[in-house]
Design a protein around this motif. Structure first.
Motif, PDB file in Angstrom:
ATOM      1  N   VAL A  40      30.695  35.442  -8.936  1.00  0.00           N
ATOM      2  CA  VAL A  40      30.126  33.757  -8.230  1.00  0.00           C
ATOM      3  C   VAL A  40      29.756  34.100  -7.043  1.00  0.00           C
ATOM      4  CG1 VAL A  40      31.957  31.850  -7.300  1.00  0.00           C
ATOM      5  CG2 VAL A  40      32.597  33.505  -9.006  1.00  0.00           C
ATOM      6  N   GLN A  41      30.017  35.303  -5.693  1.00  0.00           N
ATOM      7  CA  GLN A  41      29.010  34.367  -4.800  1.00  0.00           C
ATOM      8  C   GLN A  41      27.787  35.536  -5.180  1.00  0.00           C
ATOM      9  OE1 GLN A  41      29.995  34.359  -1.594  1.00  0.00           O
ATOM     10  NE2 GLN A  41      32.027  34.731  -0.826  1.00  0.00           N
ATOM     11  N   GLY A  42      27.105  35.589  -5.696  1.00  0.00           N
ATOM     12  CA  GLY A  42      26.201  36.136  -5.941  1.00  0.00           C
ATOM     13  C   GLY A  42      25.298  37.388  -4.533  1.00  0.00           C
ATOM     14  N   ARG A  43      24.474  37.800  -4.372  1.00  0.00           N
ATOM     15  CA  ARG A  43      23.437  38.526  -3.913  1.00  0.00           C
ATOM     16  C   ARG A  43      22.737  38.171  -3.058  1.00  0.00           C
ATOM     17  NH1 ARG A  43      22.924  40.718  -8.968  1.00  0.00           N
ATOM     18  NH2 ARG A  43      23.338  42.795  -8.329  1.00  0.00           N
ATOM     19  N   GLY A  46      24.673  31.538  -1.323  1.00  0.00           N
ATOM     20  CA  GLY A  46      24.482  30.202  -2.091  1.00  0.00           C
ATOM     21  C   GLY A  46      24.813  30.699  -3.212  1.00  0.00           C
ATOM     22  N   SER A  47      25.648  30.546  -4.461  1.00  0.00           N
ATOM     23  CA  SER A  47      25.908  31.060  -4.979  1.00  0.00           C
ATOM     24  C   SER A  47      25.411  30.198  -6.516  1.00  0.00           C
ATOM     25  CB  SER A  47      27.882  30.198  -5.618  1.00  0.00           C
ATOM     26  OG  SER A  47      28.134  30.685  -6.903  1.00  0.00           O
ATOM     27  N   PRO A  48      25.121  31.666  -7.095  1.00  0.00           N
ATOM     28  CA  PRO A  48      24.217  30.783  -8.500  1.00  0.00           C
ATOM     29  C   PRO A  48      25.022  30.428  -9.625  1.00  0.00           C
ATOM     30  CG  PRO A  48      25.643  33.366  -8.833  1.00  0.00           C
ATOM     31  CD  PRO A  48      25.749  32.589  -7.623  1.00  0.00           C
ATOM     32  N   MET A  49      26.462  29.733  -9.134  1.00  0.00           N
ATOM     33  CA  MET A  49      27.855  29.362  -9.851  1.00  0.00           C
ATOM     34  C   MET A  49      27.824  28.217  -9.609  1.00  0.00           C
ATOM     35  SD  MET A  49      29.849  32.078 -11.774  1.00  0.00           S
ATOM     36  CE  MET A  49      28.972  33.722 -12.584  1.00  0.00           C
ATOM     37  N   GLN A  50      27.090  27.603  -7.896  1.00  0.00           N
ATOM     38  CA  GLN A  50      27.667  25.734  -7.517  1.00  0.00           C
ATOM     39  C   GLN A  50      27.348  25.056  -8.959  1.00  0.00           C
ATOM     40  OE1 GLN A  50      25.483  24.570  -3.548  1.00  0.00           O
ATOM     41  NE2 GLN A  50      23.977  26.530  -4.349  1.00  0.00           N
ATOM     42  N   GLY A  51      28.354  24.022  -8.797  1.00  0.00           N
ATOM     43  CA  GLY A  51      28.471  23.152  -9.804  1.00  0.00           C
ATOM     44  C   GLY A  51      29.424  23.560 -11.091  1.00  0.00           C
ATOM     45  N   LYS A  52      29.887  24.723 -10.924  1.00  0.00           N
ATOM     46  CA  LYS A  52      30.748  25.390 -12.817  1.00  0.00           C
ATOM     47  C   LYS A  52      31.687  25.562 -12.107  1.00  0.00           C
ATOM     48  CE  LYS A  52      26.443  27.492 -14.106  1.00  0.00           C
ATOM     49  NZ  LYS A  52      25.655  29.179 -14.457  1.00  0.00           N
ATOM     50  N   THR A  53      32.644  24.959 -12.860  1.00  0.00           N
ATOM     51  CA  THR A  53      33.974  25.336 -13.110  1.00  0.00           C
ATOM     52  C   THR A  53      34.425  26.580 -13.437  1.00  0.00           C
ATOM     53  OG1 THR A  53      34.552  23.412 -13.181  1.00  0.00           O
ATOM     54  CG2 THR A  53      36.640  24.641 -13.741  1.00  0.00           C
ATOM     55  N   SER A 117      31.035  25.252  -5.098  1.00  0.00           N
ATOM     56  CA  SER A 117      30.576  24.578  -3.898  1.00  0.00           C
ATOM     57  C   SER A 117      30.352  24.897  -2.765  1.00  0.00           C
ATOM     58  CB  SER A 117      31.082  23.508  -3.621  1.00  0.00           C
ATOM     59  OG  SER A 117      32.478  23.658  -3.098  1.00  0.00           O
ATOM     60  N   GLU A 118      29.278  24.504  -1.707  1.00  0.00           N
ATOM     61  CA  GLU A 118      28.492  25.524  -1.190  1.00  0.00           C
ATOM     62  C   GLU A 118      29.300  24.814   0.654  1.00  0.00           C
ATOM     63  OE1 GLU A 118      27.639  28.447  -0.198  1.00  0.00           O
ATOM     64  OE2 GLU A 118      27.752  28.328  -2.310  1.00  0.00           O
ATOM     65  N   TYR A 119      29.690  25.019   1.220  1.00  0.00           N
ATOM     66  CA  TYR A 119      29.986  23.744   2.456  1.00  0.00           C
ATOM     67  C   TYR A 119      29.751  23.897   3.680  1.00  0.00           C
ATOM     68  CZ  TYR A 119      32.676  21.748   6.540  1.00  0.00           C
ATOM     69  OH  TYR A 119      33.064  20.813   7.426  1.00  0.00           O
ATOM     70  N   SER A 120      29.165  23.774   4.457  1.00  0.00           N
ATOM     71  CA  SER A 120      27.724  23.404   5.765  1.00  0.00           C
ATOM     72  C   SER A 120      28.050  22.454   6.024  1.00  0.00           C
ATOM     73  CB  SER A 120      26.446  24.046   5.536  1.00  0.00           C
ATOM     74  OG  SER A 120      26.201  23.474   4.564  1.00  0.00           O
ATOM     75  N   ARG A 121      27.190  22.055   7.674  1.00  0.00           N
ATOM     76  CA  ARG A 121      26.478  21.117   7.519  1.00  0.00           C
ATOM     77  C   ARG A 121      25.497  20.983   8.048  1.00  0.00           C
ATOM     78  NH1 ARG A 121      29.031  21.485  13.677  1.00  0.00           N
ATOM     79  NH2 ARG A 121      27.537  23.070  13.119  1.00  0.00           N
ATOM     80  N   LYS A 122      24.682  20.567   8.646  1.00  0.00           N
ATOM     81  CA  LYS A 122      23.572  19.627   8.645  1.00  0.00           C
ATOM     82  C   LYS A 122      22.713  20.943   9.224  1.00  0.00           C
ATOM     83  CE  LYS A 122      20.072  15.631   8.726  1.00  0.00           C
ATOM     84  NZ  LYS A 122      19.257  14.403   9.551  1.00  0.00           N
ATOM     85  N   ALA A 126      22.893  28.511   7.049  1.00  0.00           N
ATOM     86  CA  ALA A 126      23.968  29.521   5.554  1.00  0.00           C
ATOM     87  C   ALA A 126      25.110  28.473   5.827  1.00  0.00           C
ATOM     88  CB  ALA A 126      24.374  30.366   6.256  1.00  0.00           C
ATOM     89  N   SER A 127      25.804  28.848   4.402  1.00  0.00           N
ATOM     90  CA  SER A 127      27.195  28.041   3.738  1.00  0.00           C
ATOM     91  C   SER A 127      28.092  28.957   3.878  1.00  0.00           C
ATOM     92  CB  SER A 127      26.549  27.805   2.641  1.00  0.00           C
ATOM     93  OG  SER A 127      25.708  28.029   1.979  1.00  0.00           O
ATOM     94  N   GLU A 128      29.488  28.601   3.400  1.00  0.00           N
ATOM     95  CA  GLU A 128      30.214  28.807   2.812  1.00  0.00           C
ATOM     96  C   GLU A 128      30.660  28.415   1.511  1.00  0.00           C
ATOM     97  OE1 GLU A 128      34.689  30.369   4.954  1.00  0.00           O
ATOM     98  OE2 GLU A 128      34.333  28.588   4.474  1.00  0.00           O
ATOM     99  N   THR A 129      30.266  29.397   0.508  1.00  0.00           N
ATOM    100  CA  THR A 129      31.128  29.516  -0.371  1.00  0.00           C
ATOM    101  C   THR A 129      32.611  29.193  -1.081  1.00  0.00           C
ATOM    102  OG1 THR A 129      29.385  31.185  -2.050  1.00  0.00           O
ATOM    103  CG2 THR A 129      31.253  30.195  -3.517  1.00  0.00           C
ATOM    104  N   GLN A 130      32.983  27.911  -1.931  1.00  0.00           N
ATOM    105  CA  GLN A 130      33.838  27.725  -2.264  1.00  0.00           C
ATOM    106  C   GLN A 130      34.697  27.735  -3.127  1.00  0.00           C
ATOM    107  OE1 GLN A 130      34.511  24.772   0.837  1.00  0.00           O
ATOM    108  NE2 GLN A 130      34.327  23.019  -0.309  1.00  0.00           N
ATOM    109  N   ILE A 131      35.703  27.552  -3.799  1.00  0.00           N
ATOM    110  CA  ILE A 131      36.160  26.876  -4.753  1.00  0.00           C
ATOM    111  C   ILE A 131      37.555  26.833  -4.069  1.00  0.00           C
ATOM    112  CG2 ILE A 131      37.753  28.052  -7.265  1.00  0.00           C
ATOM    113  CD1 ILE A 131      36.509  30.838  -6.928  1.00  0.00           C
TER     114      ILE A 131
END
Length: 647
Positions: A40-43, A46-53, A117-122, A126-131
């Motif tokens: 889910v995290q990837g290398r 930004g996760s390669p699985m964004q938007g997926k359940t 999803s990825e949480y970040s501000r404008k 970077a961002s934080e990957t979350q489920i």
């Protein structure tokens, strides 16, 4: 920024103090269909699985589901399922939002189904990957637990990418770590940690733009890590030192050591940080210093930026002011701290910066300060201010000031105001000559300065045919404007009336320049000695962005240099948390009492400095802590002063 909230006492390491604690369904743990967290995290960011359940299964590393906390928990892949790829993280944040929070603790194994999803501000790099599960039923309890494993982390970092590879994982900091900055500690619960007791501003140690300065600046960035408090709200009670947390008598200073730091790596508000898993122990390795002792048979000069000392209308009203205290009560708290600092510093002449520019009448800020300093003091300790006979000094809201003890030194003539550089940018210099000893006719002319700050742009200024822009060499905005002011002051110095054999010149003030920057080198090129550099290799008066240096300076011409017995800073402010300042803003009623004391500590954001000068012009250098003394004859102006340690 973190969300502002009503003030309440919160424990940053309390796990899962929830509004509701639903029982979790038992999961079919180990069943097929789960996605591994590192996939889910990837290398990369930004996760390669964004938007997926996805469905993941792992060990709870940190639960931050209590009131005011992060509204979720961190999940870490079970050890047996972790991969050997150092670029992929084995942890992830499960964001519950407004779902009723379950009771979880580190070591619990759970199975979670939710959207990635990825949480970040404008503007975040970077961002934080979350489920995010859609219902609490999507968080299922496994029938067993597993000991939490910690990754090890050592400062300085090898690269900025190192933390992304640990995102969401529990880590333990190896080796000693120290508090580099505590500026945001009271309001946001953040401390900047470093492997070194002190990080130095690059241009404090090296020439601006040099390879050495660039290397130090880059090294500093890799040697900083934010320790957060596990909360998403502002103004919670500062939790360290434990137990009990921060107070006016129990401080947490830059340079203090933290042992046993553990936390989960997260990303928020533009940077990676640790959310704490336990309270580290605090070792007061940089204790509060007492007032510096006076040298015998000396006159003490001092410089003090008094942090926007505005007294309203001088009659108990007129608040809020353009700067400084917002209320009369806050002003009284501010004044008490400034008075405590100046009295303990015990200086005979004090140059002031950031005092309200409202003249010299009985309601003026400088008269207010003098009245407070003199109240209840014996005559030899009382002050009066230097009055240039003008309505005010310059046109800025703040100005320079000068107070002195007339029973110790004699003011010769009237104070002089001299415009230096562009009067719309620099505050004027305030000059006054003092007779230290009538018999030997020892005189010192003091020039109090406050040069243009780095904070605002001077791009509209042209100095020597150049636009005064930030050149990216570490000196910041308005460097040419500050240099121009120095040149003007030195031009006056070169053409002043011929001084006597025991006449010296002392430049004091907030120069808004670090030790190796152009304005200070311009003073030195004109023959002035940098007294703080002479008496302390590790001089500093200000901490900004976790890096230390001295913006405040004392410089002496050659005649005065031979009379200097000691010089240094009193580190009562720069290392202290801003929460201990006088202001009641962003504090609960309880915190206003807990954090405040009418003492010298955090009376300003700059440390005051002092210079002890031989009253009769004899140049006996003070012994350093090792007991060595250096005798400087009046003719031995070229003698080399001893380096000495600050403590």
């Amino acid at each position: 920024m973190k969300t502002a909230t009503a003030f309440r006492t919160l424990s940053p390491i309390a796990m899962a103090v929830a509004l509701a604690t639903p029982a979790l369904a038992q999961a079919a743990c180990g069943a097929a269909g789960a996605t591994l967290i590192h996939d889910v995290q990837g290398r990369v960011v930004g996760s390669p699985m964004q938007g997926k359940t996805v469905t993941v299964e792992g060990v709870v590393s940190g639960a931050f589901t209590g009131a005011g906390q992060l509204r979720g928990f961190y999940l870490q892949e079970e050890v047996r399922d972790q991969d050997a790829d150092p670029t992929t993280s084995e942890g992830i944040f499960v964001f519950l939002g407004n779902l009723a929070a379950p009771t979880l603790k580190p070591g619990d194994v759970v199975r979670v189904t939710g959207k990635v999803s990825e949480y970040s501000r404008k503007g975040d790099a970077a961002s934080e990957t979350q489920i995010t599960p859609s219902t609490i039923a999507a968080v299922e309890q496994c029938a067993y637990s597993e000991p939490l494993s910690y990754a090890t982390l050592r400062l300085p970092l090898q690269s900025s990418a190192q933390l992304e590879a640990l995102a969401g994982m529990a880590v333990r900091l190896e080796g000693p770590v120290y508090v580099a900055a505590n500026y945001d500690y009271g309001r946001y619960g953040e401390l900047t940690l470093s492997s070194r007791p002190r990080l130095w501003t690059a241009t404090q140690r090296f020439l601006p733009g040099s390879a050495e300065a660039k290397a130090l600046s880059e090294a500093n960035q890799l040697d900083k890590l934010t320790l957060d408090d596990g909360l998403q709200i502002q103004n919670a009670d500062a939790w360290l030192p434990a137990p009990g947390g921060l107070s006016a008598s129990r401080t947490l200073r830059s340079g203090d050591r933290l042992d046993g730091v553990t936390g989960v790596v997260s990303y928020a508000f533009g940077k990676y940080r640790l959310q704490p898993l336990a309270a580290p122990s605090v070792v007061a390795s940089n204790p509060r210093p007492g007032a510096p002792k006076r040298q015998p048979e000396s006159v003490r000069f001092a410089s003090f930026n008094v942090l926007n000392f505005f007294n309203g209308d001088g009659q108990g009203k007129g608040f809020p002011t353009p700067r400084g205290a917002k209320t009369q009560q806050d002003f009284e708290r501010q004044r008490a701290k400034i008075v405590a600092a100046i009295r303990q510093l015990d200086a005979d002449v004090v140059g002031l910066m950031e005092i309200e520019n409202d003249g010299f009448d009985r309601y003026s800020a400088i008269q207010d300060l003098v009245n407070a300093l003199n109240q209840g003091q014996p005559q030899p300790k009382q002050y009066q201010f230097a009055n240039p006979g003008l309505p005010q000094v310059g046109s800025d809201a703040i100005t320079t000031g000068l107070i002195y003890r007339p029973t110790v030194v004699t003011a010769e003539g009237k104070a002089e105001v001299r415009v230096v550089g562009n009067p719309q940018k620099n505050r004027p210099a305030l000059l006054q000559t003092f007779v230290l000893d009538a018999k030997s006719k020892t005189r010192v002319t003091v020039a109090v300065n406050h040069l243009k700050s780095k904070g605002s742009s001077c791009a509209d200024m042209v100095v020597d045919g150049q636009a005064d822009v930030d050149k990216g060499d570490g000196q910041g905005n308005c460097n040419l404007t500050r240099v121009q002011a120095v040149r003007d002051l030195m031009a006056w110095y070169a053409t002043r009336p011929q001084p006597g054999p025991n006449d010296g010149m002392l430049l004091l003030g907030d120069m808004n320049s670090y030790a190796k920057e152009d304005p200070i080198r311009a003073f030195e090129s004109a023959g002035f000695n940098n007294l703080l550099a002479r008496w302390s290799r590790d001089a500093y008066s200000y901490v900004f962005n976790g890096e230390s240096g001295n913006l405040d300076h004392a410089l002496a011409d050659k005649p005065l240099s031979s009379m200097v017995l000691a010089a240094g800073e009193w580190h009562i402010n720069a290392d202290e948390p801003t929460a201990l300042e006088y202001s009641s803003e962003f504090k609960s009623a309880e915190q206003q009492q807990k954090y405040y004391a009418a003492d010298a500590y955090r009376s300003s954001d700059h440390d005051p400095l002092y210079v002890d000068v031989a009253r009769r012009g004899n140049a006996v250098a003070a012994a350093d802590e090792g007991g060595l003394a250096l005798l400087l004859g009046l003719g031995a102006l070229g003698a080399t002063a001893l380096w000495r340690r600050k403590r």
